[in-house]
Design a protein around this motif. Structure first.
Motif, mmCIF file in Angstrom:
data_model
loop_
_atom_site.group_PDB
_atom_site.id
_atom_site.type_symbol
_atom_site.label_atom_id
_atom_site.label_comp_id
_atom_site.label_asym_id
_atom_site.label_seq_id
_atom_site.Cartn_x
_atom_site.Cartn_y
_atom_site.Cartn_z
ATOM 1 N N THR A 176 45.929 50.428 -17.866
ATOM 2 C CA THR A 176 45.203 51.201 -18.874
ATOM 3 C C THR A 176 43.709 51.261 -18.563
ATOM 4 N N LYS A 177 43.213 50.357 -17.750
ATOM 5 C CA LYS A 177 41.795 50.356 -17.393
ATOM 6 C C LYS A 177 41.450 51.464 -16.406
ATOM 7 N N THR A 178 42.466 52.176 -15.924
ATOM 8 C CA THR A 178 42.224 53.303 -15.019
ATOM 9 C C THR A 178 42.146 54.640 -15.740
ATOM 10 N N TYR A 179 42.433 54.670 -17.043
ATOM 11 C CA TYR A 179 42.543 55.940 -17.764
ATOM 12 C C TYR A 179 41.252 56.755 -17.742
ATOM 13 N N THR A 180 40.119 56.094 -17.764
ATOM 14 C CA THR A 180 38.841 56.806 -17.875
ATOM 15 C C THR A 180 38.171 57.036 -16.526
ATOM 16 N N LEU A 181 38.860 56.737 -15.436
ATOM 17 C CA LEU A 181 38.269 56.927 -14.117
ATOM 18 C C LEU A 181 38.008 58.412 -13.838
ATOM 19 N N PRO A 182 36.921 58.734 -13.137
ATOM 20 C CA PRO A 182 36.740 60.113 -12.668
ATOM 21 C C PRO A 182 37.908 60.506 -11.767
ATOM 22 N N LEU A 183 38.384 61.727 -11.918
ATOM 23 C CA LEU A 183 39.565 62.158 -11.164
ATOM 24 C C LEU A 183 39.315 62.148 -9.661
ATOM 25 N N ARG A 184 38.067 62.330 -9.250
ATOM 26 C CA ARG A 184 37.740 62.247 -7.818
ATOM 27 C C ARG A 184 38.086 60.858 -7.278
ATOM 28 N N GLN A 185 37.789 59.828 -8.058
ATOM 29 C CA GLN A 185 38.079 58.472 -7.613
ATOM 30 C C GLN A 185 39.578 58.209 -7.582
ATOM 31 N N VAL A 186 40.310 58.772 -8.523
ATOM 32 C CA VAL A 186 41.757 58.608 -8.527
ATOM 33 C C VAL A 186 42.363 59.248 -7.280
ATOM 34 N N ALA A 187 41.925 60.469 -6.969
ATOM 35 C CA ALA A 187 42.424 61.152 -5.772
ATOM 36 C C ALA A 187 42.077 60.356 -4.519
ATOM 37 N N ASN A 188 40.851 59.855 -4.456
ATOM 38 C CA ASN A 188 40.463 59.023 -3.326
ATOM 39 C C ASN A 188 41.383 57.805 -3.199
ATOM 40 N N GLY A 189 41.710 57.197 -4.343
ATOM 41 C CA GLY A 189 42.557 56.013 -4.320
ATOM 42 C C GLY A 189 43.941 56.302 -3.779
ATOM 43 N N VAL A 190 44.511 57.436 -4.157
ATOM 44 C CA VAL A 190 45.833 57.820 -3.651
ATOM 45 C C VAL A 190 45.796 57.953 -2.129
ATOM 46 N N VAL A 191 44.789 58.650 -1.631
ATOM 47 C CA VAL A 191 44.698 58.881 -0.189
ATOM 48 C C VAL A 191 44.369 57.594 0.557
ATOM 49 N N ASP A 192 43.501 56.777 -0.002
ATOM 50 C CA ASP A 192 43.157 55.505 0.626
ATOM 51 C C ASP A 192 44.406 54.646 0.806
ATOM 52 N N ALA A 193 45.186 54.507 -0.257
ATOM 53 C CA ALA A 193 46.411 53.712 -0.172
ATOM 54 C C ALA A 193 47.392 54.319 0.830
ATOM 55 N N PHE A 194 47.529 55.635 0.809
ATOM 56 C CA PHE A 194 48.444 56.335 1.720
ATOM 57 C C PHE A 194 48.094 56.012 3.173
ATOM 58 N N ILE A 195 46.822 56.087 3.500
ATOM 59 C CA ILE A 195 46.425 55.896 4.899
ATOM 60 C C ILE A 195 46.427 54.418 5.275
ATOM 61 N N HIS A 196 46.226 53.510 4.319
ATOM 62 C CA HIS A 196 46.427 52.094 4.620
ATOM 63 C C HIS A 196 47.846 51.855 5.118
ATOM 64 N N ILE A 197 48.795 52.479 4.461
ATOM 65 C CA ILE A 197 50.197 52.320 4.869
ATOM 66 C C ILE A 197 50.429 52.949 6.234
#
Length: 385
Positions: A176-197
């Motif tokens: 729930t602490k991620t709900y207010t994140l800027p969407l740019r940061q959320v998108a970055n997080g998805v891609v960051d995790a993807f490329i870590h894998i």
């Protein structure tokens, strides 16, 4: 599969309303320094929750940690700790805050110039202050590993440290602490995790059947929920799965006993250090070109990736590899990340600046085979234009 050792002592506390557990997790006689980034932790109320949970303890605070934590900023925190009686650190934020906290933990009692910690990539760390984390941005996996990356603005260098001394004692993961994140940061997080894998998976076949299936499942999950995480910011299940995927992507299990690449990250670090481009966005630029340049050495895994992750089964091998790379690029772009150097107004002259930095930092034999020379890095960057 290669021989390997796996060690991860970090305790994970996952779920809603778990910040109150700090009262049990932090020693009652601890003198705590809370480290955080900008104003979002304050505005979201997370910092107030942390303060309430630690109300019976001596608390100091250090804010202003950048999205790419700098040596200059973190040394101010080091001096604060050295000049006080702080004996426990608490990172409240995303990977950057946690990375910065790891550096502080290692640097406080380090004998000598703390930048040498980064120059030696953490091999010279002999101890660290204990610390925990409250994660607010799922992306880097720093909340459950022994890795940190720090930028030195003066030297235009972005280097990592790796040491078992900087595993967090615990990490609280409340989606729930991620709900207010800027969407740019959320998108970055998805891609960051993807490329870590991808860095741990898309190398060459090593008969790591468990690791491969784990990687493929995590990648498919990110593909499934990536857009949902942006379009439905308060969907608990989506954010919970994103948070756990990002943590699982880099807690050591995916890469145990198999070859790893990381050349995309090393080249991307230089783009961040030189031009201030978000870390995940540098990776989105470099990876598709890197896969194209290495399509022969990565052939077996590229075909496996295309079939198992993207469901690509038609066409000859070259066509299937083309499709796998194209799907990867489209995934990033559909999340709003640009995938070309030219999208950031960078050109041929900038490529030579990046190559000079790679050479200065000894990044001359990158990749799972150690064959990503400066010339190959140049080819990757040229293919990224």
């Amino acid at each position: 599969m290669r021989n390997f050792e796996y060690y991860n002592p970090t305790k994970i506390i996952f779920g809603k309303d778990t910040i109150g557990r700090l009262d049990d997790l932090v020693p009652r006689d601890a003198r705590v320094l809370i480290l955080y980034g900008g104003s979002s932790a304050e505005k979201s109320g997370t910092l107030d929750e942390v303060r309430r949970a630690l109300a019976d303890r001596s608390i100091r605070e250090f804010g202003g940690i950048e999205a790419n934590p700098t040596y200059e900023t973190m040394m101010k925190a080091v001096e604060l700790v050295r000049n006080s009686e702080v004996d426990f650190l608490l990172a409240v934020g995303g990977g950057s805050v946690i990375d910065g906290t790891k550096f502080v933990a290692a640097a406080v009692n380090f004998e000598g110039e703390p930048w040498h910690i980064l120059e030696e990539h953490g091999r010279n760390i002999r101890g660290a202050l204990p610390f925990g984390t409250v994660l607010t941005l799922p992306a880097t996996g720093s909340e459950m590993n022994e890795v940190a990356v720090i930028t030195n603005k003066a030297k235009q260098a972005k280097l990592d440290l790796i040491s078992s001394f900087v595993f967090p004692r615990f990490s609280i993961l409340d989606p729930t602490k991620t709900y207010t994140l800027p969407l740019r940061q959320v998108a970055n997080g998805v891609v960051d995790a993807f490329i870590h894998i991808i860095e741990q998976y898309l190398t060459y076949p090593a008969n790591g059947m468990v690791q491969d299936r784990l990687a493929e499942g995590l990648l498919q999950t990110l593909i499934e929920i990536g857009a949902q995480a942006i379009n439905s910011p308060d969907d608990y299940d989506v954010r919970a799965n994103l948070m756990w995927v990002a943590t699982s992507a880099l807690n050591g299990l995916v890469g145990a006993g198999v070859p790893q690449d990381w050349s995309t990250h090393m080249i991307g670090h230089e783009l961040t250090a030189l031009y201030g481009i978000d870390h995940a966005r540098t990776l989105a630029i470099i990876l598709p070109a890197n896969l194209q340049i290495h399509r022969e050495s990565k052939r077996g895994k590229l075909l496996q990736y295309g079939e198992r992750v993207w469901g690509i089964t038609s066409g000859n091998e070259e066509q299937r590899i083309d499709q796998a790379i194209a799907h990867t690029r489209s995934f990033f772009e559909n999340l709003g990340l640009q995938t070309r150097l030219s999208d950031y107004n960078l050109g041929v002259d900038d490529i030579e600046r990046v190559i000079a930095q790679l050479e200065a930092h000894g990044m001359t034999q990158l990749g799972e085979n150690g064959d990503v020379t400066l010339e190959i890095s140049r080819q990757i960057l040229q293919a990224s234009l």
